[in-house]
Design a protein around this motif. Structure first.
Motif, short mmCIF file in Angstrom:
data_model
loop_
_atom_site.label_atom_id
_atom_site.label_comp_id
_atom_site.label_asym_id
_atom_site.label_seq_id
_atom_site.Cartn_x
_atom_site.Cartn_y
_atom_site.Cartn_z
N SER A 94 86.48 30.38 58.89
CA SER A 94 84.74 31.16 58.81
C SER A 94 84.70 31.83 57.61
O SER A 94 83.04 32.61 57.28
N THR A 95 86.08 32.24 56.49
CA THR A 95 85.65 32.78 55.72
C THR A 95 85.00 31.28 54.54
O THR A 95 84.79 32.29 53.17
N GLY A 96 84.99 30.54 54.55
CA GLY A 96 84.68 29.52 53.64
C GLY A 96 85.97 28.93 52.58
O GLY A 96 86.17 27.74 52.43
N LYS A 97 86.87 29.49 53.37
CA LYS A 97 88.54 29.12 52.75
C LYS A 97 89.28 27.59 53.51
O LYS A 97 88.70 27.24 54.81
N SER A 98 89.15 26.37 52.52
CA SER A 98 89.54 25.18 53.51
C SER A 98 90.68 24.82 53.10
O SER A 98 91.67 25.44 51.54
N ALA A 99 91.30 23.91 53.73
CA ALA A 99 93.39 23.14 52.82
C ALA A 99 93.24 21.81 53.06
O ALA A 99 93.08 21.44 54.66
N ILE A 100 93.62 20.93 52.32
CA ILE A 100 94.17 19.69 53.51
C ILE A 100 95.92 19.30 53.36
O ILE A 100 96.58 19.66 52.60
N LEU A 101 96.61 19.76 54.43
CA LEU A 101 97.83 18.95 54.38
C LEU A 101 98.75 18.03 54.41
O LEU A 101 98.21 17.32 54.77
N GLU A 102 98.50 17.87 53.35
CA GLU A 102 100.12 16.13 53.15
C GLU A 102 101.55 16.40 52.74
O GLU A 102 101.71 17.72 52.66
N TRP A 103 101.84 15.41 54.21
CA TRP A 103 103.19 16.22 53.83
C TRP A 103 104.28 14.81 52.40
O TRP A 103 103.43 13.31 53.21
N VAL A 104 104.21 14.93 51.42
CA VAL A 104 104.28 13.76 50.73
C VAL A 104 105.94 13.82 49.70
O VAL A 104 106.87 14.67 49.93
N ASN A 105 106.52 12.30 49.10
CA ASN A 105 107.29 12.24 48.88
C ASN A 105 107.60 11.05 47.30
O ASN A 105 106.77 9.90 47.60
N GLY A 106 106.73 12.27 46.10
CA GLY A 106 106.38 10.83 45.06
C GLY A 106 105.29 11.14 45.45
O GLY A 106 104.42 10.88 45.21
N THR A 107 105.07 9.12 44.69
CA THR A 107 104.07 8.34 44.79
C THR A 107 103.29 7.31 45.90
O THR A 107 104.56 7.47 46.83
N ASP A 108 102.60 6.70 45.42
CA ASP A 108 102.25 5.74 46.98
C ASP A 108 103.75 4.46 47.05
O ASP A 108 103.67 3.96 47.82
N LYS A 109 103.40 4.63 45.20
CA LYS A 109 105.27 3.22 45.39
C LYS A 109 106.86 3.92 45.89
O LYS A 109 107.38 3.07 46.38
N THR A 110 107.01 5.49 45.85
CA THR A 110 108.00 6.21 46.38
C THR A 110 107.73 6.40 47.59
O THR A 110 109.32 6.49 48.38
N ASP A 111 107.51 6.89 48.04
CA ASP A 111 106.87 7.18 49.35
C ASP A 111 107.04 6.66 50.48
O ASP A 111 105.93 6.74 51.64
#
Length: 396
Positions: A254-271
């Motif tokens: 409700s404060t206006g704060k938001s976040a996207i949570l992602e689990w990644v390893n490198g790039t699309d070619k290496t993940d």
């Protein structure tokens, strides 16, 4: 009288089931919360098979649902989750399953002209039955969340009827797709298609306790009073994505704060190794999350591709990039400040599967605008945006 008869029949059937499995406690002592919860399950909008619309239900969960014990135990797979639900929620009487799916969804955050903060979300899939679930756990926050009943193995082509289906629906708190809690924290899940041609689930393997996709959303709804608290909670666990696919997540408060949570390893070619992925948190004031665009506001939006810079070689490789641009165009003209919740709903409508893809087989199963300031939910099923009878409002 009809309701009384139904309740008596339900209790009688549960008594019989407990006797059959050798129960020694009184039926009410064992099943009182489950009986009340099952009896609260009701249809609030009928299916429309001609339009390929599933039915809409709502359910009020009475008492707790063994989630604290679940977190102490931890599970690292759908099979373990099913085993836990079967033994605790359905008392071992009803076998459970969690279905695989492809969730092509969208979401955004914005501010209304009156200062309220909102979180808008589309759940894109195929015809399915949906349930709006209200929970109020003893040691957690009250919340409203949305459940795809297909995830619990309930037939998408039939109404949800009968004792066994009602007992199956008791597992709904463990599979939320989006929701809001009484502290004004909202969250949702989206497919991320990581791993190249064959999507590979995130499957972390450290010393941390384990949690699965939808139960991580339940964790946030039950215990997070801010975005930062949600991130701190999530960081305590190894994530194991459900249904053999990969997801990323969005959380806002409700404060206006938001976040996207992602689990990644490198790039699309290496993940392509789910065990080696690490959590990356992108907050709405991080300008780099929109790539080459200059950040014009603190609003944030998401579809189905990883937002980390340089993860993909070209924009053509980004799933849902067309919807991503439509949402951005809808927000940028007012710098993320919208007139009202109806305006927010119209942005969701602009990326509804039937609306912007003529002849598309799928649909937007539900669109919802969560008002994080007022702790309310404005819900429309199956793209029925112009039907007043299809608009549902809830408040915490």
């Amino acid at each position: 009288m009809k309701k009384i008869i139904k309740r008596v029949c339900l209790i009688a059937l549960l008594v019989l089931l407990v006797i059959l499995v050798g129960g020694t406690c009184t039926i009410y002592g064992v099943w009182h919360n489950e009986i009340n919860t099952a009896f609260s399950f009701k249809k609030i909008r009928s299916r429309n098979d001609e339009h390929k619309d599933g039915a809409l239900y709502e359910m009020k969960v009475h008492g707790d649902y063994y989630f604290e014990e679940f977190l102490e135990k931890g599970v690292s797979s759908d099979a373990e989750l099913i085993s836990y639900i079967t033994s605790h929620i359905t008392k071992g009487l009803i076998p459970m399953k969690i279905s695989e799916s492809e969730i092509a969804c969208s979401a955004f955050t914005a501010q209304l002209e009156n200062g309220d903060r909102v979180f808008g979300r589309n759940y894109d899939f195929d015809k399915t039955n949906t349930c709006i679930v209200k929970t109020n756990p003893k040691h957690g926050f009250k919340s409203i969340s949305t459940i795809d009943l297909q995830f619990l193995g309930l037939d998408v082509n039939k109404d949800v009827k009968g004792l066994m289906n009602r007992i199956t629906a008791l597992a709904a708190p463990f599979v939320p797709l989006d929701g809001i809690n009484e502290k004004g924290v909202s969250c949702a899940i989206f497919m991320s298609y990581q791993g190249g041609d064959k999507t590979i689930a995130t499957n972390q393997d450290t010393e941390k306790p384990d949690i699965t996709s939808t139960t991580m959303l339940r964790l946030i709804l039950d215990y997070a009073d801010s975005v930062e608290a949600a991130v701190e909670l999530v960081n305590r666990y190894d994530l194991h994505d459900s249904a053999q696919t990969s997801y990323h997540y969005m959380v806002a408060d409700s404060t206006g704060k938001s976040a996207i949570l992602e689990w990644v390893n490198g790039t699309d070619k290496t993940d392509n190794d789910g065990k080696n992925r690490k959590l990356v948190v992108t907050y709405n004031d991080d300008d780099s999350h929109i790539g080459t665009r200059e950040a014009e506001s603190d609003f944030q939006w998401i579809t189905n591709f990883i937002i980390q810079p340089n993860y993909y070689e070209t924009d053509d490789e980004k799933p849902g990039f067309d919807r991503y641009n439509i949402i951005y165009d809808g927000l940028k003209s007012t710098n993320g400040i919208l007139k009202d919740e109806g305006t927010a709903m119209r942005i969701l409508q602009s990326v509804g599967q039937r609306y912007y893809k003529e002849g598309h087989d799928g649909c937007t199963v539900h669109s919802v605008v969560y008002n994080l300031t007022k702790k309310t939910s404005y819900f429309i099923p199956n793209e029925n945006y112009s039907d007043e009878s299809a608009k549902f409002y809830y408040s915490l």
